[in-house]
Design a protein around this motif. Structure first.
Motif, PDB file in Angstrom:
ATOM      1  N   LEU A 169      56.377   6.700  39.409  1.00  0.00           N
ATOM      2  CA  LEU A 169      56.446   8.154  39.368  1.00  0.00           C
ATOM      3  C   LEU A 169      57.266   8.852  38.173  1.00  0.00           C
ATOM      4  N   LEU A 170      58.443   8.124  38.173  1.00  0.00           N
ATOM      5  CA  LEU A 170      59.525   8.488  36.928  1.00  0.00           C
ATOM      6  C   LEU A 170      58.693   8.344  35.591  1.00  0.00           C
ATOM      7  N   LEU A 171      57.939   7.517  35.336  1.00  0.00           N
ATOM      8  CA  LEU A 171      57.341   7.504  33.986  1.00  0.00           C
ATOM      9  C   LEU A 171      56.234   8.367  33.921  1.00  0.00           C
ATOM     10  N   ALA A 172      55.727   8.666  35.384  1.00  0.00           N
ATOM     11  CA  ALA A 172      54.422   9.673  35.006  1.00  0.00           C
ATOM     12  C   ALA A 172      55.016  11.277  34.811  1.00  0.00           C
ATOM     13  N   VAL A 173      56.175  11.436  35.409  1.00  0.00           N
ATOM     14  CA  VAL A 173      57.004  12.591  35.134  1.00  0.00           C
ATOM     15  C   VAL A 173      57.365  12.745  33.984  1.00  0.00           C
ATOM     16  N   ARG A 174      57.946  11.800  33.352  1.00  0.00           N
ATOM     17  CA  ARG A 174      58.361  11.990  31.932  1.00  0.00           C
ATOM     18  C   ARG A 174      57.073  11.998  30.983  1.00  0.00           C
ATOM     19  N   ALA A 175      55.883  11.417  31.251  1.00  0.00           N
ATOM     20  CA  ALA A 175      54.772  11.283  30.361  1.00  0.00           C
ATOM     21  C   ALA A 175      54.174  13.058  30.432  1.00  0.00           C
TER      22      ALA A 175
ATOM     23  N   GLY B 181      55.791  15.659  30.489  1.00  0.00           N
ATOM     24  CA  GLY B 181      56.659  16.335  29.879  1.00  0.00           C
ATOM     25  C   GLY B 181      57.684  17.326  30.758  1.00  0.00           C
ATOM     26  N   ILE B 182      57.705  16.758  32.082  1.00  0.00           N
ATOM     27  CA  ILE B 182      58.645  17.445  33.050  1.00  0.00           C
ATOM     28  C   ILE B 182      60.043  17.149  33.035  1.00  0.00           C
ATOM     29  N   PRO B 183      61.323  18.045  32.820  1.00  0.00           N
ATOM     30  CA  PRO B 183      62.493  17.682  32.719  1.00  0.00           C
ATOM     31  C   PRO B 183      63.017  16.860  33.560  1.00  0.00           C
ATOM     32  N   THR B 184      63.691  15.971  33.813  1.00  0.00           N
ATOM     33  CA  THR B 184      64.282  15.085  34.836  1.00  0.00           C
ATOM     34  C   THR B 184      65.683  14.958  35.059  1.00  0.00           C
ATOM     35  N   ALA B 185      66.362  14.827  36.286  1.00  0.00           N
ATOM     36  CA  ALA B 185      67.603  14.780  36.609  1.00  0.00           C
ATOM     37  C   ALA B 185      68.004  13.629  37.309  1.00  0.00           C
ATOM     38  N   LEU B 186      69.008  12.983  37.145  1.00  0.00           N
ATOM     39  CA  LEU B 186      69.355  11.819  38.094  1.00  0.00           C
ATOM     40  C   LEU B 186      70.876  12.462  38.933  1.00  0.00           C
ATOM     41  N   VAL B 187      70.415  12.649  40.271  1.00  0.00           N
ATOM     42  CA  VAL B 187      71.713  13.323  40.962  1.00  0.00           C
ATOM     43  C   VAL B 187      72.096  12.388  42.324  1.00  0.00           C
ATOM     44  N   THR B 188      73.125  11.739  42.042  1.00  0.00           N
ATOM     45  CA  THR B 188      73.589  10.672  42.863  1.00  0.00           C
ATOM     46  C   THR B 188      75.021  10.949  43.461  1.00  0.00           C
TER      47      THR B 188
ATOM     48  N   VAL C 200      52.355   9.043  44.815  1.00  0.00           N
ATOM     49  CA  VAL C 200      52.906  10.196  44.265  1.00  0.00           C
ATOM     50  C   VAL C 200      52.900  10.607  42.806  1.00  0.00           C
ATOM     51  N   ASP C 201      52.353  11.682  42.330  1.00  0.00           N
ATOM     52  CA  ASP C 201      52.295  11.828  40.910  1.00  0.00           C
ATOM     53  C   ASP C 201      52.625  13.283  40.799  1.00  0.00           C
ATOM     54  N   PRO C 202      52.737  13.780  39.493  1.00  0.00           N
ATOM     55  CA  PRO C 202      53.271  15.125  39.016  1.00  0.00           C
ATOM     56  C   PRO C 202      52.406  16.245  39.770  1.00  0.00           C
ATOM     57  N   LEU C 203      51.065  16.114  40.076  1.00  0.00           N
ATOM     58  CA  LEU C 203      50.330  17.035  40.771  1.00  0.00           C
ATOM     59  C   LEU C 203      50.676  17.092  42.143  1.00  0.00           C
ATOM     60  N   PHE C 204      51.170  16.002  42.805  1.00  0.00           N
ATOM     61  CA  PHE C 204      51.475  16.041  44.357  1.00  0.00           C
ATOM     62  C   PHE C 204      52.695  16.834  44.199  1.00  0.00           C
TER      63      PHE C 204
END
Length: 216
Positions: free
Chosen positions: A95-101, A103-110, A206-210
């Motif tokens: 999922l993480l790699l698909a989101v990056r591919a 072009g959707i911005p990502t954050a790690l919130v921990t 789960v993918d970006p469309l989901f």
């Protein structure tokens, strides 16, 4: 349609690190001459280090035990285990790699502190996150909404157009209060259905469309 950003929790969501925390806390309790109960361990999931250590001290019957030495030992022990490499949760890396591919911005919130997050990023890939918000870098950690609001602000996107992915009650509470759409994938704890929170057993499939559909 795409989310403005996807905001990922770390422990128990992307990687199977809650097990490591459990081992280290059990060892710490033994060093202190006590035994950590399962209920206390589960109560710590997703909480700040200060809350976790308070639960720890109360559970082993030493509420006045100094926190700093225990926290230093715990951090060092977890750091060593993180350095051996972390195991991805099912579907999380894909999922993480698909989101990056996409072009959707990502954050790690921990809720985990920066020192340990830097080690975990050797598994997660620092290049996979545009922003990293750690538990020791906010005034009010989860379950307060500040961590997720901070991530959206740093990305320059509206939180209401973001999807947060979490595994714990504390994290879900934080993300919901911030205003994000929430996908919950429980790991250590069962989560009760809550309005506005979408529950799945894993991130597999789960993918970006989901994720985009969660915003509708």
């Amino acid at each position: 349609m795409k989310p403005a950003a996807v905001l990922f929790d770390m422990d128990g969501t992307l990687v199977d690190s809650e097990r490591i925390w459990g081992i280290a806390l059990t060892e710490l309790a033994a060093r202190a001459g006590g035994t950590l109960s399962e209920s206390a361990r589960l109560a710590m999931v997703g909480t700040s280090s200060a809350d976790s250590m308070r639960i720890f001290r109360d559970d082993i019957g030493q509420p006045d035990r100094p926190e700093a030495p225990d926290l230093a030992w715990l951090t060092a022990r977890v750091r060593d285990m993180f350095a051996d490499g972390l195991v991805w949760r099912p579907g999380a890396m894909e999922l993480l790699l698909a989101v990056r591919a996409a072009g959707i911005p990502t954050a790690l919130v921990t809720s985990t502190g920066r020192e340990l997050v830097e080690v975990a990023l050797k598994t997660l890939g620092v290049e996979n996150f545009d922003v990293v918000v750690c538990g020791d870098e906010v005034k009010r950690p989860k379950p307060d909404p500040e961590p997720y609001r901070t991530a959206a602000d740093l990305l320059g996107v509206p939180i209401g157009s973001c999807v947060a992915i979490e595994d714990s009650h504390s994290g879900v509470t934080s993300a919901r209060a911030a205003g994000a759409a929430v996908l919950a994938v429980p790991a250590e704890l069962e989560l009760e259905p809550v309005d506005g929170v979408h529950l799945r057993t894993t991130l597999t499939g789960v993918d970006p469309l989901f994720l985009a559909a969660l915003l509708v």
